[in-house]
Design an enzyme around this catalytic site. Structure first.
Site, PDB file in Angstrom:
ATOM      1  N   GLU A 111     -39.067 -23.383  70.610  1.00  0.00           N
ATOM      2  CA  GLU A 111     -38.540 -22.024  70.247  1.00  0.00           C
ATOM      3  C   GLU A 111     -37.125 -21.616  70.620  1.00  0.00           C
ATOM      4  OE1 GLU A 111     -41.114 -19.069  71.190  1.00  0.00           O
ATOM      5  OE2 GLU A 111     -42.548 -20.729  71.358  1.00  0.00           O
ATOM      6  N   LYS A 113     -34.475 -19.019  71.533  1.00  0.00           N
ATOM      7  CA  LYS A 113     -34.257 -18.897  72.429  1.00  0.00           C
ATOM      8  C   LYS A 113     -33.342 -17.241  72.278  1.00  0.00           C
ATOM      9  CE  LYS A 113     -33.952 -17.358  77.420  1.00  0.00           C
ATOM     10  NZ  LYS A 113     -32.687 -16.830  78.186  1.00  0.00           N
ATOM     11  N   ASP A 115     -31.363 -13.409  72.008  1.00  0.00           N
ATOM     12  CA  ASP A 115     -30.428 -13.122  72.734  1.00  0.00           C
ATOM     13  C   ASP A 115     -30.515 -11.251  72.787  1.00  0.00           C
ATOM     14  OD1 ASP A 115     -29.628 -13.101  75.026  1.00  0.00           O
ATOM     15  OD2 ASP A 115     -27.285 -13.770  74.105  1.00  0.00           O
ATOM     16  N   TYR A 222     -42.751 -13.880  69.997  1.00  0.00           N
ATOM     17  CA  TYR A 222     -42.422 -15.043  70.534  1.00  0.00           C
ATOM     18  C   TYR A 222     -44.238 -15.218  71.676  1.00  0.00           C
ATOM     19  CZ  TYR A 222     -40.562 -12.850  74.558  1.00  0.00           C
ATOM     20  OH  TYR A 222     -39.878 -12.645  76.042  1.00  0.00           O
ATOM     21  N   LYS A 285     -42.167 -25.146  75.136  1.00  0.00           N
ATOM     22  CA  LYS A 285     -42.960 -24.538  76.212  1.00  0.00           C
ATOM     23  C   LYS A 285     -44.641 -25.426  76.027  1.00  0.00           C
ATOM     24  CE  LYS A 285     -42.294 -19.973  74.920  1.00  0.00           C
ATOM     25  NZ  LYS A 285     -42.547 -18.637  73.877  1.00  0.00           N
ATOM     26  N   LYS A 309     -30.246 -24.878  77.562  1.00  0.00           N
ATOM     27  CA  LYS A 309     -29.379 -22.996  77.007  1.00  0.00           C
ATOM     28  C   LYS A 309     -28.289 -23.659  76.444  1.00  0.00           C
ATOM     29  CE  LYS A 309     -29.993 -19.003  79.224  1.00  0.00           C
ATOM     30  NZ  LYS A 309     -29.264 -17.881  79.550  1.00  0.00           N
ATOM     31  N   CYS A 403       4.526   3.261  71.551  1.00  0.00           N
ATOM     32  CA  CYS A 403       4.043   2.840  70.220  1.00  0.00           C
ATOM     33  C   CYS A 403       4.881   1.880  70.210  1.00  0.00           C
ATOM     34  CB  CYS A 403       3.389   3.936  69.449  1.00  0.00           C
ATOM     35  SG  CYS A 403       3.347   3.341  67.621  1.00  0.00           S
ATOM     36  N   CYS A 406       6.294   3.574  66.560  1.00  0.00           N
ATOM     37  CA  CYS A 406       6.850   4.810  66.083  1.00  0.00           C
ATOM     38  C   CYS A 406       7.545   4.875  67.613  1.00  0.00           C
ATOM     39  CB  CYS A 406       6.612   5.874  65.631  1.00  0.00           C
ATOM     40  SG  CYS A 406       4.861   5.977  67.067  1.00  0.00           S
ATOM     41  N   CYS A 421      -1.798   6.558  70.380  1.00  0.00           N
ATOM     42  CA  CYS A 421      -0.483   6.831  70.175  1.00  0.00           C
ATOM     43  C   CYS A 421      -0.982   8.549  69.829  1.00  0.00           C
ATOM     44  CB  CYS A 421       0.500   5.940  68.716  1.00  0.00           C
ATOM     45  SG  CYS A 421       1.612   6.987  68.016  1.00  0.00           S
ATOM     46  N   CYS A 427       2.871   8.511  62.779  1.00  0.00           N
ATOM     47  CA  CYS A 427       3.277   6.713  63.248  1.00  0.00           C
ATOM     48  C   CYS A 427       2.643   6.412  61.565  1.00  0.00           C
ATOM     49  CB  CYS A 427       2.494   6.944  64.388  1.00  0.00           C
ATOM     50  SG  CYS A 427       2.079   4.687  64.428  1.00  0.00           S
TER      51      CYS A 427
END
Ligand code: AMP
Ligand code: ZN
Length: 667
Positions: A111, A113, A115, A222, A285, A309, A403, A406, A421, A427
């Site tokens: 299967e 995995k 996340d 699962y 599994k 992994k 900034c 500006c 800013c 700006c």
């Protein structure tokens, strides 16, 4: 059919539609029809509280608030998984397994995995009873109310399910939904979430389940656990769970030997990027439950399962420079400019650095060699610096203090991740961003005008704020780059048409910080017009449903500003909608029979045509000029003085738009 049966029939039907839409991704009715049926059910349930059912589809909208989640012991412990990072690790694992089982023939379920955040859900007699987070594996938090709002989780099972069992799965946020949530946050000037996984697991612990209901979460299942279960292998268990109504990803596959497991891994190592959600590996599994029982558990994880992994795709490259972007709300985002490098099929030149803390944490310096990784997010991120490659003279990065656009000194409020800013009105990227927001589809929806043209108009000194758009002329814009007569005319026409956009969208378009689409609707509905809203106090505002202190403060600040006041006055004078338009009486009557009206001037709530049509719908006549036969003059603003004089001379009553509505509603 009696009431109880009707209620049940509606529930069953809605459950089927939910299943088709959220589990099978295959809707068989329109959203509109679905909402109608849901509303119908809601009404019936309200009238007949004796038939309340906590698992009715109406319960999915949430609304319960949990201050403290109750800790509940897991009936079956939730283990974690051993990890492996190479095929050799898997060969070793198989050897260990075979040592226990005595070299038997083995099959494996492979299967993906997923996340997200793991969850254990208990069902009794086909009904969802309880959902508990993993916690420490022995006990977790009861998050049942939140879980019920996730539409892919069945509240009522179908088919031949065992009377009692628990099912385990992962609550995830698919990329598309995650991006949409972030888009909405950016729109109101808030910091977006950093990744789908944390957002999903954070969602489970929100106190208000109505908030959870709004998030596009999903649950991928699962593992089924319990006593006397009707299957003898993991793979059969998945297939049955699917039949009972659960969302079990179809990618799961039965492998007859380790080589087939490797094939599965190799395939998904490449194709995982095409999935709509994040995966960080494969779970393998031992398929037979009998074998699983023989293998048992270590103190932490099952011996019969292992996670493989994927190596996250990483490259190293040089950081050439850091630039700083200024957003519409003034938020500063640092961006790393990298030596272009190939990563996961694309060429990467830039990576997000998020904020000053991130730069400090990584101690990232110009000319450093950095490791870049592509995670769930679209923009790759820098995960570490290769210190062995650091030039001797590399200086720590000093975050900008002013900034870049500006030169205003930046501010960073307590608890804020980003610098800002504060030069909101001066700006350039903030001004341009605000106008771009104003014209966007969900706001004023101005056709014929795009984001780039806004920048062009600003840079050529033609607009300084969104009110200036209404004074643009074809002659002014024609000389601009890539403008032709037709496109210039369309632009002016698009601006003109925006005067019909309803108040709630106008309110959203103003770009008040934290006032997104939904909040704008709430405020418009509550206050009805801009004057009432602009005079509201903090106390008034927080009493409005769903308006918190942060939004309230931002609204007040906006209306206190003189420049904003001026802009709104100008928009009003151009005829932009600052009031909710209430529907004119939609029922035709004969109440104006024998009466003649003359309609003149400009109206704020209705168009002149609407008023004329209403007169006719109610049996009246609309005259074109005032004469002795005229019974009423409906006068808006700017009615000509000649007409006024004539009406006065003939003693004809002059009524306002509001008088007209009153008259219409008189019985
Ligand atoms: P870890 O958190 O690294 O110990 O990995 C174990 C976790 O992986 C489990 O608690 C599940 O939440 C999650 N997981 C994701 N997909 C699966 C899957 N297909 N089978 C089993 N566990 C999974
Ligand atoms: Zn600035």
């Amino acid at each position: 059919m009696n009431i109880q049966d009707s209620i049940q029939a509606l529930r069953d039907e809605l459950n089927v539609h939910n299943y088709n839409y959220y589990v099978l991704d295959n809707a068989t009715i329109s959203d509109y029809e679905f909402d109608l049926k849901l509303k119908q059910l809601q009404e019936l349930e309200e009238q007949h509280p004796e038939f309340f059912d906590e698992n009715s589809p109406t319960q999915r909208v949430g609304g319960t608030v949990t201050k403290n989640f109750q800790t509940v012991a897991h009936e079956y412990r939730m283990y974690s998984l051993d990890n492996s990072y190479s095929k050799e690790d898997l060969v070793d694992w198989e050897t260990r397994v075979q040592k226990v089982l005595g070299n038997v023939e083995l099959q494996y379920t492979c299967e993906l995995k997923y996340d997200g955040a793991s969850i254990s859900i208990t069902y009794e007699n086909g009904k969802l009873k309880r959902a508990v987070t993993r916690g420490d594996g022995f006990q977790g938090d009861d998050v049942t109310n939140n879980i019920k709002t996730i539409k892919s989780i069945p509240l009522q099972l179908k088919g031949n399910y065992p009377p009692v069992f628990a099912i385990r799965g992962e609550i995830i946020l698919p990329f598309a939904g995650f991006e949409k949530m972030n888009q909405d946050l950016i729109e109101i000037g808030e910091t977006p979430y950093s990744n789908p996984r944390n957002t999903a697991s954070g969602s489970l612990k929100l106190q208000d389940s109505a908030e959870v209901a709004k998030r596009p979460l999903e649950c991928l299942l699962y593992f089924v656990t319990g006593n006397n279960l009707p299957f003898s292998s993991q793979y059969e268990g998945l297939e049955l769970a699917r039949k009972w109504g659960f969302k079990v990803p179809v990618e799961a596959k039965l492998a007859n030997n380790l080589q087939e497991v490797f094939d599965f891994i190799d395939y998904w190592d490449v194709h995982r990027h095409e999935l709509p959600y994040e995966t960080d590996g494969v779970v393998i599994k031992v398929n037979s439950i009998q074998h699983q029982e023989e293998l048992g558990y270590t103190s932490k994880s099952p011996r019969w399962a292992i996670a493989y992994k994927f190596k996250s795709e990483q490259v190293s490259t040089k950081l050439n420079s850091i630039s700083y972007q200024v957003g519409r709300t003034g938020a500063i985002t640092p961006v790393a400019n990298l030596e272009p490098v190939q990563l996961a099929g694309t060429i990467v030149k830039r990576a997000s650095l998020h904020n000053a803390d991130q730069i400090e944490k990584l101690d990232i310096r110009i000319n450093d060699t950095v490791f870049v990784e592509k995670g769930g997010e679209i923009i790759p991120k820098i995960i570490a610096v290769d210190l062995t490659q650091r030039p001797a003279n590399a200086e720590p990065t000093k975050y900008i203090t002013h900034c870049p656009e500006c030169n205003t000194e930046l501010v960073r409020s307590e608890g804020e991740a980003n610098h800002y800013c504060p030069n909101f009105y001066g700006c350039p990227p903030q001004i341009i961003g605000r106008i771009q927001h104003y014209i966007s589809r969900k706001a004023m929806d101005i056709e014929g005008l795009g984001g780039e043209t806004v920048a062009l108009l600003f840079n050529n000194g033609l607009v300084h704020n969104y009110a200036d758009l209404y004074e643009l002329t074809v002659e002014q814009i024609l000389p601009l780059e890539r403008m032709a007569q037709k496109s210039a005319e369309n632009l002016v026409k698009g601006v003109e048409n925006s005067k019909k956009i309803p108040f709630e969208s106008v309110l959203f378009a103003l770009g008040i910080r934290f006032v997104g689409e939904t909040v704008a609707k709430k405020l418009a509905k509550h206050y009805k017009n801009i004057d009432a809203l602009s005079q509201a106090t903090l106390m008034d505002l927080v009493l409005v449903d769903e308006i918190g202190e942060r939004i309230a403060k931002s609204v007040i600040e906006f209306f206190e500003n003189d420049e904003n006041k001026r802009i709104i006055e100008r928009l009003k004078s151009y005829g932009v909608q600052f009031e909710i338009i209430e529907k004119i009486n939609p029922n035709a009557t004969t109440k104006f029979e024998g009466k003649t009206f003359v309609v003149s001037g400009v109206f704020s709530k209705f168009s002149r045509d609407d008023i004329k049509k209403t007169i006719e719908d109610n049996g009246g006549k609309v005259g074109s000029s005032i004469s002795a036969k005229t019974d009423f003059v409906v006068a808006g603003e700017n009615m000509g003085p000649a007409k006024l004089e004539k009406a006065n001379k003939l003693n004809i009553p002059i009524i306002s738009e509001d008088d007209f509505i009153t008259k219409l509603n008189e019985s």
